[in-house]
Design a protein around this motif. Structure first.
Motif, PDB file in Angstrom:
ATOM      1  N   GLY A 163       0.816  -1.211   0.000  1.00 49.75           N
ATOM      2  CA  GLY A 163       0.000   0.000   0.000  1.00 49.75           C
ATOM      3  C   GLY A 163       0.848   1.258   0.000  1.00 49.75           C
ATOM      4  N   LEU A 164       2.150   1.100  -0.150  1.00 53.64           N
ATOM      5  CA  LEU A 164       3.015   2.278  -0.249  1.00 53.64           C
ATOM      6  C   LEU A 164       4.162   1.979  -1.198  1.00 53.64           C
ATOM      7  N   GLN A 165       4.550   2.978  -1.923  1.00 52.35           N
ATOM      8  CA  GLN A 165       5.770   2.861  -2.730  1.00 52.35           C
ATOM      9  C   GLN A 165       6.736   3.952  -2.279  1.00 52.35           C
ATOM     10  N   CYS A 166       6.506   5.196  -2.709  1.00 55.22           N
ATOM     11  CA  CYS A 166       7.402   6.260  -2.217  1.00 55.22           C
ATOM     12  C   CYS A 166       7.126   6.555  -0.750  1.00 55.22           C
ATOM     13  N   GLY A 167       5.901   6.277  -0.306  1.00 54.10           N
ATOM     14  CA  GLY A 167       5.551   6.449   1.100  1.00 54.10           C
ATOM     15  C   GLY A 167       5.225   7.871   1.520  1.00 54.10           C
ATOM     16  N   PHE A 168       5.297   8.808   0.596  1.00 51.57           N
ATOM     17  CA  PHE A 168       5.065  10.197   1.009  1.00 51.57           C
ATOM     18  C   PHE A 168       3.632  10.409   1.501  1.00 51.57           C
ATOM     19  N   CYS A 169       2.697   9.756   0.859  1.00 51.67           N
ATOM     20  CA  CYS A 169       1.288   9.930   1.230  1.00 51.67           C
ATOM     21  C   CYS A 169       0.900   9.100   2.444  1.00 51.67           C
ATOM     22  N   THR A 170       1.752   8.124   2.810  1.00 50.95           N
ATOM     23  CA  THR A 170       1.346   7.069   3.746  1.00 50.95           C
ATOM     24  C   THR A 170       0.905   7.578   5.130  1.00 50.95           C
ATOM     25  N   LEU A 194      -4.703  11.718  -1.842  1.00 55.42           N
ATOM     26  CA  LEU A 194      -4.052  11.448  -3.123  1.00 55.42           C
ATOM     27  C   LEU A 194      -2.801  10.594  -2.943  1.00 55.42           C
ATOM     28  N   CYS A 195      -2.689   9.558  -3.791  1.00 57.30           N
ATOM     29  CA  CYS A 195      -1.484   8.747  -3.880  1.00 57.30           C
ATOM     30  C   CYS A 195      -1.118   8.636  -5.350  1.00 57.30           C
ATOM     31  N   ARG A 196       0.125   8.958  -5.658  1.00 56.86           N
ATOM     32  CA  ARG A 196       0.554   8.931  -7.063  1.00 56.86           C
ATOM     33  C   ARG A 196       1.114   7.579  -7.452  1.00 56.86           C
ATOM     34  N   CYS A 197       1.395   6.728  -6.456  1.00 56.22           N
ATOM     35  CA  CYS A 197       2.183   5.528  -6.750  1.00 56.22           C
ATOM     36  C   CYS A 197       1.385   4.239  -6.845  1.00 56.22           C
ATOM     37  N   THR A 198       0.413   4.055  -5.978  1.00 53.68           N
ATOM     38  CA  THR A 198      -0.059   2.680  -5.740  1.00 53.68           C
ATOM     39  C   THR A 198      -1.305   2.291  -6.511  1.00 53.68           C
ATOM     40  N   GLY A 199      -2.027   3.231  -7.069  1.00 52.96           N
ATOM     41  CA  GLY A 199      -3.303   2.882  -7.679  1.00 52.96           C
ATOM     42  C   GLY A 199      -4.371   2.539  -6.649  1.00 52.96           C
TER      43      GLY A 199
HETATM   44  S1  FES Z   1       3.061   5.828  -2.055  1.00 51.36           S
HETATM   45 FE1  FES Z   1       3.890   7.438  -3.254  1.00 51.36          FE
HETATM   46  S2  FES Z   1       2.342   8.936  -3.223  1.00 51.36           S
HETATM   47 FE2  FES Z   1       1.457   7.255  -2.270  1.00 51.36          FE
END
Ligand code: FES
Ligand code: FES
Length: 162
Positions: free
Chosen positions: A99-106, A136-141
């Motif tokens: 549920g996270l990639q870059c983790g910024f939104c987490t 908003l999350c740009r990474c995970t869909g």
């Molecule tokens: S994990 Fe990258 S913006 Fe959500």
């Protein structure tokens, strides 16, 4: 001359007295005055939800709340979720379900989910999808985030039923 205010605020169970400017946001107060940088700032316009924290248990976008508005209230940030080195069930589920990639939104998603599950303990998948759509999350869909929150709802319900 600066417009300064003395406030008392409980953050993650600890009381603080702070002198802050009236224009200082809650997000800046947490990050800069208290060093709690787990709360992230994305848009600073109330759009992305990265800055979501709980104010008296309710999710707020801390970029849109002034620090003085937290006077005599309690704030909970992402730093309060883990117990020492042990991640909370939600944090573990986000990791497990990617549920996270870059983790910024987490941090914002975690706090949103934490308050949501406290008020709606048995949501269905569509309910979860609708709630997390507010951030908003740009990474995970979003798929992994929805999976994680839905799984934790189920595991907490099962634990309550025991
Ligand atoms: S994990 Fe990258 S913006 Fe959500
Ligand atoms: S930083 Fe607050 S909503 Fe984007």
């Amino acid at each position: 001359m600066k417009d300064l205010h003395l406030i008392t605020v409980e953050v993650n169970g600890t009381k603080h007295e702070l002198v802050i400017e009236s224009r200082r946001t809650l997000a800046d107060m947490l990050r800069q005055d208290l060093g709690l940088t787990g709360t992230h700032l994305g848009c600073e316009h109330g759009i992305c939800g990265a800055c979501t924290v709980l104010l008296d248990g309710e999710p707020v976008r801390s970029c849109l709340v002034f620090g003085v508005q937290a006077d005599d209230r309690s704030v909970r940030t992402v730093e309060d979720l883990a117990n020492g080195d042990e991640l909370s069930d939600l944090q573990q589920a986000f990791s497990k379900h990617h549920g996270l990639q870059c983790g910024f939104c987490t941090p914002g998603f975690l706090m949103l989910a934490e308050s949501y599950l406290a008020s709606s303990p048995v949501p269905n998948r569509e309910d979860v999808r609708e709630v997390v759509a507010s951030n908003l999350c740009r990474c995970t869909g979003y798929q992994g985030i929805v999976d994680a929150v839905t799984e934790v709802a189920g595991s907490r319900a099962a634990a309550r039923a025991k």
